[in-house]
Design an enzyme around this catalytic site. Sequence first.
Site, PDB file in Angstrom:
ATOM      1  N   GLU A  51      -3.690   3.554  -9.310  1.00  0.00           N
ATOM      2  CA  GLU A  51      -3.477   4.664 -10.244  1.00  0.00           C
ATOM      3  C   GLU A  51      -3.286   4.199 -11.706  1.00  0.00           C
ATOM      4  O   GLU A  51      -3.895   4.749 -12.625  1.00  0.00           O
ATOM      5  CB  GLU A  51      -2.211   5.358  -9.730  1.00  0.00           C
ATOM      6  N   ASP A  74      -0.665   1.099  -0.894  1.00  0.00           N
ATOM      7  CA  ASP A  74      -0.038   2.409  -0.642  1.00  0.00           C
ATOM      8  C   ASP A  74      -1.059   3.471  -0.196  1.00  0.00           C
ATOM      9  O   ASP A  74      -0.678   4.518   0.300  1.00  0.00           O
ATOM     10  CB  ASP A  74       0.663   2.921  -1.908  1.00  0.00           C
TER      11      ASP A  74
HETATM   12  O1  F6P Z   1       1.834  -0.019  -6.079  1.00  0.00           O
HETATM   13  C1  F6P Z   1       1.846  -0.785  -4.930  1.00  0.00           C
HETATM   14  C2  F6P Z   1       3.168  -1.364  -4.668  1.00  0.00           C
HETATM   15  O2  F6P Z   1       2.883  -2.189  -3.612  1.00  0.00           O
HETATM   16  C3  F6P Z   1       4.306  -0.362  -4.400  1.00  0.00           C
HETATM   17  O3  F6P Z   1       4.355   0.053  -3.059  1.00  0.00           O
HETATM   18  C4  F6P Z   1       5.529  -1.142  -4.798  1.00  0.00           C
HETATM   19  O4  F6P Z   1       6.577  -0.283  -5.163  1.00  0.00           O
HETATM   20  C5  F6P Z   1       5.041  -1.939  -5.955  1.00  0.00           C
HETATM   21  O5  F6P Z   1       3.678  -2.179  -5.721  1.00  0.00           O
HETATM   22  C6  F6P Z   1       5.791  -3.234  -6.180  1.00  0.00           C
HETATM   23  O6  F6P Z   1       5.146  -3.961  -7.167  1.00  0.00           O
HETATM   24  P1  F6P Z   1       5.600  -5.284  -7.912  1.00  0.00           P
HETATM   25  O7  F6P Z   1       6.889  -5.743  -7.341  1.00  0.00           O
HETATM   26  O8  F6P Z   1       4.497  -6.250  -7.666  1.00  0.00           O
HETATM   27  O9  F6P Z   1       5.660  -4.912  -9.354  1.00  0.00           O
END
Ligand code: F6P
Length: 375
Positions: free
Chosen positions: A123, A148
């Site tokens: 997104e 997700d």
């Molecule tokens: O957007 C995907 C995702 O895997 C979410 O489910 C999660 O909240 C987020 O990324 C965590 O991302 P990071 O810790 O890499 O910033």
Amino acid sequence: MVRKIGVLTGGGDCAGLNSAIKWVTKTATDPILAAHHGDSLEVIGIREGWKGLVEVDPGDPESMAKWTAPLDELVVRTWDRQGGTVLGSSRTNPFNPKINKGEKCVDNIKALGLDALVAIGGEDTLSVAFHLYHDLGQKVVGIPKTIDRDLNGTDYTLGYDTALNVITEEVDRLRTTAGSHNRLFVVEVMGRHAGWLALEGGQAAGAHVILIPEYEFEVEKVAQLLEKRRQAGVRYDIVVISEGAKIRGQAEVYISDKIDSFGHKVLGGIGETLAKQLEERTGFETRHVVLSHIQRGGNPSARDRLMGRNFGIAAVDLILEHDFGRMVAYRDGIITSVSLKQAIERLRTVDVDKYYDVHRYNGQRSSLLNHLAKF
Ligand code: F6P
């Protein structure tokens, strides 16, 4: 005429990204295809997503070596078997007012000589792609990825299948220790706003209770469901919960208040909160496990390799058709495309009426006789 294209991966990494990069490259540089359509393309990888496009100084060879990578068939030959992204990723948002580098991206696209750009992301990454296309007239196409699986307009996003397999395998492992100690395990999985990973991962792993962001749950009800199981003779249980799930009337649980460039806080902790409350209410010895980034790791599943291939080829098709401002998609079993606008206008969350049983806190038990599922 398209001569040179750029490719980048943005946002959280996942399995399948390298396969998509490989197939963008192989398709774009394929001499047999070029003989048919007349366009022989050069491919440049941009490192670390939008950050690379903002930071690169195309006039400086050192900067070019740091932020870009020329790609051809031989360079990408073995990439599809590896998880993550060889090009690297970031959560940089050039349109964040604090950064304000949208125009810089346009200047660099020009200076790099790119006739088109493939953005592989979720997104956030694709909302930048949309602005570049819609507001600044850039020739951009998107490839959907996110474990997700919450992008609108597509039934599949890269990384999802591998993450589901990780959840299933890890819960299988927890099952033996849970059983040996008569314990309850609460397993927190990713899924910021959408519960697909928890719902389908929980179903694949055989969790007794599944909690998703789309339906606020009551701790008392979860406790009752688990107590009933113990009374029936089951000695241990697994609860799978999305990081974005909420106790009725309460907010999400965050690790910290720090906000990233796209305005997201880091979720985490609802599994621990629930585990404590369940232990207090039921008296069952309870442990919690946060699967976290393990879900994004490992070698891509067969499905993610194949979908990376399908999406990569389709992205080059869009470019050759000069059909910009679109995201390749998988809908009703076929590869197609939707506008970037449609992809980002809302999130594809779990339709509770269709897929979630609010009485069992689990998946529906009827597919064809949907009206019976509530009972
Ligand atoms: O957007 C995907 C995702 O895997 C979410 O489910 C999660 O909240 C987020 O990324 C965590 O991302 P990071 O810790 O890499 O910033």
